[in-house]
Design an enzyme around this catalytic site. Structure first.
Site, PDB file in Angstrom:
ATOM      1  N   SER A 137       1.344  -5.003  -2.858  1.00 51.92           N
ATOM      2  CA  SER A 137       2.258  -4.079  -2.817  1.00 51.92           C
ATOM      3  C   SER A 137       3.757  -4.679  -3.215  1.00 51.92           C
ATOM      4  O   SER A 137       4.747  -4.102  -3.086  1.00 51.92           O
ATOM      5  CB  SER A 137       2.452  -3.280  -1.668  1.00 51.92           C
ATOM      6  OG  SER A 137       2.821  -4.339  -0.401  1.00 51.92           O
ATOM      7  N   LYS A 167       6.771   1.864   5.864  1.00 52.11           N
ATOM      8  CA  LYS A 167       7.611   1.022   4.914  1.00 52.11           C
ATOM      9  C   LYS A 167       8.741   1.794   5.131  1.00 52.11           C
ATOM     10  O   LYS A 167       9.972   1.181   5.117  1.00 52.11           O
ATOM     11  CB  LYS A 167       7.160   1.028   3.673  1.00 52.11           C
ATOM     12  CG  LYS A 167       5.804  -0.215   3.495  1.00 52.11           C
ATOM     13  CD  LYS A 167       5.350  -0.339   2.260  1.00 52.11           C
ATOM     14  CE  LYS A 167       4.022  -1.251   2.152  1.00 52.11           C
ATOM     15  NZ  LYS A 167       3.489  -1.223   0.744  1.00 52.11           N
TER      16      LYS A 167
END
Length: 777
Positions: A680, A723
């Site tokens: 990611s 996140k």
């Protein structure tokens, strides 16, 4: 001249204490050395003349042995073989060479060193008497070998020796005598007195061996007599059975049969229990098999084959209980209410197999207990963490000593009901080895199409598990085999935000810890600032376990003040935290206020929740290498290589005119002590490299997440909710993310979404346009 006289002993020799015997000339002495000073002694001897003085210890309990603990006479021995093993272990074989007497100790550290004089054997002028004693020792030695079948080979061959001195020393080394007697033999210089003394010791040894063999013979006879009586009794029982005059049923079997008749059981179970009781009834009470059969029948009697509890299908009541016990966790609560609603309308509906997945401390295990309370069922929990043996789940077969059912059956007995809420905790930490794979046994347990006839190896009869509400918990799904994962309905429990933790602390943690400390709300209060200060400065977790510990610590310290006679009334605010908890232990990464070249702000998802992650790139003269540091995993390293390849392929588009073969590119992810992995960070790495190569800074107030391909496509990633929460906690309110992850934003609280700006992208060029600051700005 004897061999003892042929050997010239050095004046100074190192002394090695013997704690379990006496060493003699001509004998082989095996030793194991682990003490560091003694290892130093062996090392020095090996380098030098390979000789060490072996001296017996007067008191074996004296450790370390001092000069006063040792006898004055010992044996000089040469090192024949030496083996070194891991962990500072030396095994060596020595051969006795000559006797000596210690005159004085010249050194005590690191090991004992002594000045010695060599001792020699005194021989008479006539050897007839010596030969007579030699033959006597030889005859006694043969008796000892005959009475001791396991005697050492050295002793068995000693009878072939014709040298009286050698025969005497080897015989003395092999017989079972105490240290004082053996030491007397070693210290005697006269060959005649030495052989006479040895003969007396061996005579006592022969008497002891004869007495021991006599005792063993008596014990063997008694055992054979008991076996004979057993077989006679068995034959008598067989005769009585043929004549129709049996002894009657075992009294234990009669009691168990009475209890069995009063218990409702499935037909197959009743048949197995009756067969076992019939065998038990024919066994004499003293047989070991009686306990095995009795335990098996008692397990059948104790299990809830047909006993269950009635479900409480009041939806409103269940909703109230779930809300009382846990804050948020909306998905879990909705799924339980759905199950109760379906069960209310269709009583034959099967129970779902739920799997709660989330970081530690978010309430997975306690939610299972709350579900049981809401449904009016019993609750059972077993931990599967570290389980390696399949028999832990399915049980051991009764052929093994100490066999017992597996944990599933044991849990049902504990619950006393055939429809409990059964929690299988830490299912992601199940191991596997040569004893089997416990996850394979769980396949049957957690499959509604199979668990109606779960067969434990110990019981060997089917138990219907369809009514059991199984709930599993895990921190991650990667380690769970896919066939097992396919049987479970996954419900994710993400980490709590600071606001969530504040509410949980207010509603649950503070009242609980104040009550545990014996305090009241009038004595101690926690305001919002104090609780948030603990969340940010003293904990770093997705759950609330550490937060509860810190609250409990403050309450205990205030309890000390109250118990000391003070009457405090304390409000815990941010300014008071250091006084009770010390300086803050954690400093959260926050967004930089100044744009920097080569520095991108990425987003990471850890077991403790989401957080920002700085990715730094630097360019220098070199040979075309890509240097990656910061404990990056293989996937993250490949992301960096793909990012550099995209930048090199599109260098002209961003006015990068350089020979990459003459440059080294260094990518570093700070917090180097923490391992990192995953794809990611691909977009963030690409932007960091592009910024470093073109010399233009990136916006510090925008965070990025997403995987990048060689052709510049931005791929979706996981952990978006965590996140986003981490970015907001770090002061960042703009997030660039893959367009395919926009649907995941529905999981984010609406209040948080309103505070932030999300920029979805499909290609890396779109992210570059947002983050790369144009020249001249």
């Amino acid at each position: 001249m004897t061999p003892e006289q042929e050997f010239a002993l050095p004046e100074l020799i190192p002394i090695l204490p013997l704690f379990d015997g006496v060493a003699f000339p001509y004998s082989l002495i095996p030793l194991t050395v682990t003490d560091p000073p003694q290892i130093s002694l062996i090392d020095e001897a090996v380098v030098g003349n390979k000789i060490a003085g072996l001296v017996a210890v007067r008191n074996p309990d004296a450790s370390p042995a001092e000069p006063g603990d040792l006898f004055d006479v010992g044996t000089a021995a040469g090192i024949v073989k030496l083996y070194r093993f891991p962990g500072d272990v030396i095994r060596l074989s020595l051969k006795g060479l000559a006797r000596f007497r210690i005159l004085e100790y010249t050194s005590r550290t690191p090991f004992l060193v002594a000045r010695v004089e060599q001792l020699h054997t005194e021989w008479p002028s006539r050897t007839d008497e010596v030969e007579a004693w030699r033959k006597n020792i030889e005859m006694q030695l043969k008796q000892i070998v005959e009475l001791s079948p396991g005697a050492p080979d050295e002793i068995q061959l000693a009878g072939l020796l014709k040298d009286p001195e050698r025969l005497g020393f080897i015989a003395a080394s092999g017989i079972e005598a105490n240290v004082q007697d053996k030491q007397q033999v070693l210290e005697e210089d006269s060959i005649l007195r030495r052989l006479r003394l040895l003969s007396e010791i061996m005579s006592r040894e022969v008497k002891i061996l004869k007495l021991r063999n006599k005792i063993q013979g008596q014990v063997r006879s008694e055992i054979e007599r008991d076996q004979k009586e057993y077989w006679l009794k068995e034959q008598m029982k067989a005769i009585q059975k043929e004549l129709g005059s049996g002894e009657g049923e075992n009294p234990e079997a009669a009691d168990l049969r009475e209890r069995l008749d009063s218990k409702a059981l499935p037909e197959e179970v009743r048949k197995a229990a009756d067969e076992e009781l019939d065998r038990l009834a024919k066994m004499p009470p003293g047989m070991p098999e009686v306990a095995v059969s009795r335990t098996y029948v008692e397990w059948i009697l104790q299990l809830p084959w047909l006993e269950g509890t009635d479900d409480r299908l009041d939806i409103e009541r269940a909703k109230k209980i779930l809300d009382e016990d846990h804050y948020d966790l909306k998905d879990v609560k909705e799924r339980i209410l759905e199950f109760l609603a379906v069960r209310k309308l269709n009583e034959s509906a099967s129970s779902p197999i739920l799997c709660f997945v989330g970081p530690p401390g978010v309430g997975k295990t306690s939610m299972g207990r709350s579900i049981a309370r809401a449904m009016g069922r019993k609750f059972v929990r077993i931990s599967l963490g570290g389980v390696h043996d399949e028999a832990e789940v399915r049980g051991h077969r009764r052929t093994y000593v100490g066999a017992m059912p597996g944990r599933i059956i044991q849990g049902l007995r504990e619950a006393g009901s055939n429809n409990p809420v059964f929690m299988l905790d830490e299912v992601d930490k199940v191991g596997r080895d040569f004893r089997g794979d416990p996850t394979s046994a769980l396949l049957e347990v957690l499959d509604p199409e199979q668990n109606f006839s779960f067969r434990d190896n110990y019981l060997n009869v089917a138990f219907d598990l369809r009514k059991v509400e199984f709930i599993t918990t895990a921190n991650q799904l990667d380690t769970i085999p896919s066939p097992l994962l396919d049987r479970m309905e996954i419900i994710r429990l993400s980490g709590y935000t600071s606001r969530d933790k504040l509410e949980i602390a207010r509603r649950y943690l503070v009242p609980k810890q104040v009550r545990n400390a014996g305090l009241t709300g009038r004595i101690v209060r926690f305001n919002s600032g104090g609780l948030l200060g603990m969340v940010d400065g003293y904990t770093r977790e997705a759950g609330v376990r550490e937060l509860e510990r810190q609250i409990g610590k403050i309450c205990r310290r205030i309890a000390v003040e109250v118990a000391s006679g003070k009457s405090p009334s304390v409000t815990i605010s941010p300014s008071r935290l250091e006084g009770y908890l010390g300086p803050p232990r954690f400093i959260r990464e926050t967004a930089s206020a100044t744009p920097a070249t080569g520095v991108a702000t990425g987003l990471a998802w850890t077991a403790a929740g989401g957080e920002i992650l700085f990715i730094e790139s630097s360019v220098m003269q070199g040979s075309g290498r890509l240097i990656l540091t910061g404990q990056l995993g293989d996937v993250m390293k490949e992301s960096a290589q793909a990012a550099l390849s995209w930048v090199r392929a599109h260098a002209p588009d961003y006015r990068i005119d350089t020979d990459f073969a003459k440059l080294d590119v260094h990518v570093h992810v700070p917090a180097g002590a923490t391992p990192k992995d995953g794809p990611s960070a691909g977009v963030a790495m690409t932007l960091s490299l592009l910024s470093a190569l073109c010399g233009r800074p990136l916006r510090p107030d925008v965070a990025i997440t997403g995987e990048v391909t060689l052709h510049g496509r931005v791929m979706p990633v996981g952990g978006v909710k965590e996140k986003v929460i981490g970015a907001l906690a770090a002061g960042i309110r703009r997030v660039v993310l893959p367009r395919e992850n926009v649907r995941d934003l529905e999981e984010v609280d609406a209040g948080l979404r309103a505070e932030m700006e999300f920029i979805p992208v499909d290609r890396i060029e779109e992210a570059v346009a947002v983050l790369l600051i144009r020249e001249g700005i």
